[in-house]
Write an enzyme that holds these catalytic residues in place. Structure first.
Site, PDB file in Angstrom:
ATOM      1  CD  GLU A 275       8.355  18.187   1.777  1.00 34.39           C
ATOM      2  OE1 GLU A 275       8.187  19.328   1.295  1.00 34.39           O
ATOM      3  OE2 GLU A 275       7.437  17.356   1.858  1.00 34.39           O
ATOM      4  CB  CYS A 346      16.527  41.802 -25.756  1.00 36.43           C
ATOM      5  SG  CYS A 346      17.820  41.277 -26.869  1.00 36.43           S
TER       6      CYS A 346
HETATM    7  N1  LLP Z   1       8.882  21.499   0.128  1.00 38.83           N
HETATM    8  C1  LLP Z   1       7.958  22.149  -0.598  1.00 38.83           C
HETATM    9  C2  LLP Z   1       6.573  21.674  -0.576  1.00 38.83           C
HETATM   10  C3  LLP Z   1       8.328  23.266  -1.361  1.00 38.83           C
HETATM   11  O1  LLP Z   1       7.420  23.912  -2.056  1.00 38.83           O
HETATM   12  C4  LLP Z   1       9.682  23.699  -1.356  1.00 38.83           C
HETATM   13  C5  LLP Z   1      10.113  24.843  -2.156  1.00 38.83           C
HETATM   14  C6  LLP Z   1      10.617  22.971  -0.600  1.00 38.83           C
HETATM   15  C7  LLP Z   1      10.183  21.886   0.143  1.00 38.83           C
HETATM   16  C8  LLP Z   1      12.077  23.336  -0.549  1.00 38.83           C
HETATM   17  O2  LLP Z   1      12.268  24.580   0.008  1.00 38.83           O
HETATM   18  P1  LLP Z   1      13.722  25.126   0.357  1.00 38.83           P
HETATM   19  O3  LLP Z   1      14.268  24.281   1.489  1.00 38.83           O
HETATM   20  O4  LLP Z   1      14.543  25.029  -0.855  1.00 38.83           O
HETATM   21  O5  LLP Z   1      13.495  26.523   0.781  1.00 38.83           O
HETATM   22  N2  LLP Z   1      12.707  29.494  -6.744  1.00 38.83           N
HETATM   23  C9  LLP Z   1      12.708  30.132  -5.444  1.00 38.83           C
HETATM   24  C10 LLP Z   1      12.394  29.159  -4.320  1.00 38.83           C
HETATM   25  C11 LLP Z   1      11.121  28.385  -4.533  1.00 38.83           C
HETATM   26  C12 LLP Z   1      10.814  27.407  -3.456  1.00 38.83           C
HETATM   27  C13 LLP Z   1       9.659  26.539  -3.830  1.00 38.83           C
HETATM   28  N3  LLP Z   1       9.315  25.534  -2.876  1.00 38.83           N
HETATM   29  C14 LLP Z   1      14.047  30.839  -5.239  1.00 38.83           C
HETATM   30  O6  LLP Z   1      14.906  30.757  -6.113  1.00 38.83           O
HETATM   31  O7  LLP Z   1      14.240  31.507  -4.219  1.00 38.83           O
END
Ligand code: LLP
Length: 421
Positions: A275, A346
């Site tokens: 994922e 702000c």
């Molecule tokens: N699978 C699940 C169950 C997840 O919760 C997430 C991300 C992913 C896959 C994908 O993860 P990635 O490969 O993108 O690391 N907003 C935060 C990141 C939040 C990630 C949430 N879950 C940021 O901007 O760093």
């Protein structure tokens, strides 16, 4: 590698100068590079060539339909975490047998929608959810293919707000209980347990936490099989980090990650789901913004731009570093001096960077905030009644606005005055 380079002194996305897009759509805007999206997806998929693997792009990272479609055309599935994302994935043409649904708080309604759509797998995160799902599946006369999301109690060594695999985090079923719950799932009507899922956090820069979590998964699979239970699939989540330009330390590559997976789990005879989100889209996007004022404070120089924390919340929310570069290439040897780049919202937290060495800037100049393809537009809000900014997809020498700029009137139209006012 990405496709944002200077061409004849103008920062370009592939073959389109960002200044030309700015002229056309105004600022701020997000620009994404098709070639980078495709390259990063292909790199990831190729790393798992030797395994039976499906790459379910994590839609939350960037949920624009055109971005999803670009990846679907390359063979991607989707990891969704809400009814809304499920609808998006379907609208973007993701095949249902390549959609997995994760999340700790899926409502009955969302579970029913997922069952009706016939998606590949629901990643169940609690016994309570398992029971609800069983009841809903029975009601609908359908069978839910379930992976139990396990919390392996592993520290991913990343920012506390995006760590998901420690015992204290809300995600998954404690790994010490997973065996018992899996057995229970086998006997629940409407439920077909197909395997296990795990996701320990995001922006991981080391392999060891992945390895630790996967060793636990391996042990669990052995225990379940010893009891005669069937485990066909392992969903290993996302989490691979990307370079944001703030450190010389190289990030692990998909190939290095694949080596760990193969070494720890490769001989289990299961199919794999991944994922990835950030590693596919993070460096495929920039946020282009215009300098409104350069304000010489008593002790600091503030470069005030027209983008803000509502457009890209990562610096405010996670103290995240994003490289910021001028869209017009600075002259060679141009003097730099420290400045804070801030937005107009702000709040003091509305700061993209502090004390950053920057070439001379003046009002009207364009800047590109790099590595903004993941968790940029998808986390944007309309705080301060700032309408969502457009998203532009570039493909070679062409570009298209793939989400238009909202107008303030679009926001006001959503609201009503109650009778008594
Ligand atoms: N699978 C699940 C169950 C997840 O919760 C997430 C991300 C992913 C896959 C994908 O993860 P990635 O490969 O993108 O690391 N907003 C935060 C990141 C939040 C990630 C949430 N879950 C940021 O901007 O760093």
């Amino acid at each position: 590698m990405d496709h944002f380079q200077y061409q004849n002194g103008r920062l370009s996305a592939e073959d389109v100068a960002l200044a030309d897009i700015a002229e056309d759509v105004g600022t701020p805007f997000y620009a994404y590079s098709t070639a980078t999206l495709e390259r990063h997806f292909q790199n990831f998929a190729d790393a798992f060539d030797g395994l039976d693997a499906t790459v379910c792009y994590s839609v939350k990272a960037n949920s624009n339909l055109a971005v999803i479609r670009t990846l679907v055309n390359r063979g991607a599935g989707a990891d969704v975490v809400s009814g809304g994302e499920l609808k998006r994935a379907l609208a973007a043409g993701v095949p249902v047998d390549k959609i997995v649904f994760s999340g700790v708080g899926k409502t009955d309604h969302e579970l029913a929608d997922a069952l009706r759509a016939g998606i590949a797998q629901i990643n169940v995160e609690s016994e309570e959810e398992l029971e609800s799902l069983s009841a809903i599946a029975q009601d609908l006369g359908l069978e839910a293919k379930v992976a139990l999301r396990v919390n392996p109690d592993v520290d991913a060594n990343t920012h506390a707000k995006i760590t998901t695999g420690k015992g204290e985090n809300k995600f998954g079923i404690e790994w010490t209980r997973a065996h018992e719950v899996y057995g229970k799932a086998t006997n629940l009507p409407g439920i077909r347990p197909v395997g296990l899922a795990v996701h320990i956090g995001s922006q991981l820069s080391e392999m060891q936490p992945f390895r630790d979590a996967y060793v636990r998964m391996r042990d669990l699979v052995a225990m379940l099989r010893a009891d005669g239970l069937t485990v066909e699939r392992l969903d290993l989540g996302g989490g691979l980090g990307i370079p944001y330009g703030d450190s010389a330390e190289p990030m692990p590559t998909p190939a290095e990650y694949a080596d760990v997976v193969t070494e720890v789990l490769g001989d289990l005879g299961v199919s794999f789901t991944f994922e990835p989100g950030r590693v596919i889209v993070g460096n495929a996007g920039v946020l282009v913004t215009r300098v409104v004022y350069v304000k010489e404070g008593a002790t600091r120089r503030f470069v005030i731009v027209d983008a803000a924390m509502n457009d890209l919340v990562r610096p405010a929310m996670y103290d995240a570093f994003h490289e910021i570069v001028p869209v017009a290439e600075p002259a060679e040897g141009a003097q730099t001096s420290p400045a804070d780049i801030v937005g107009p919202v702000c709040e003091t937290g509305d700061t993209f960077c502090k004390d950053r060495a920057l070439a001379p800037l003046q009002a009207g100049d364009l800047l590109a905030i790099r590595s903004a393809g993941a968790y940029g537009a998808s986390m944007a809000s309309t705080y301060n009644t700032r309408p969502l900014v457009p998203e532009v997809l570039v493909n070679g020498g062409e570009y298209a606005v793939v989400r238009r700029r909202l107008e303030v009137d679009d926001l006001l139209d959503l609201e009503r005055q109650p009778d008594w006012l």
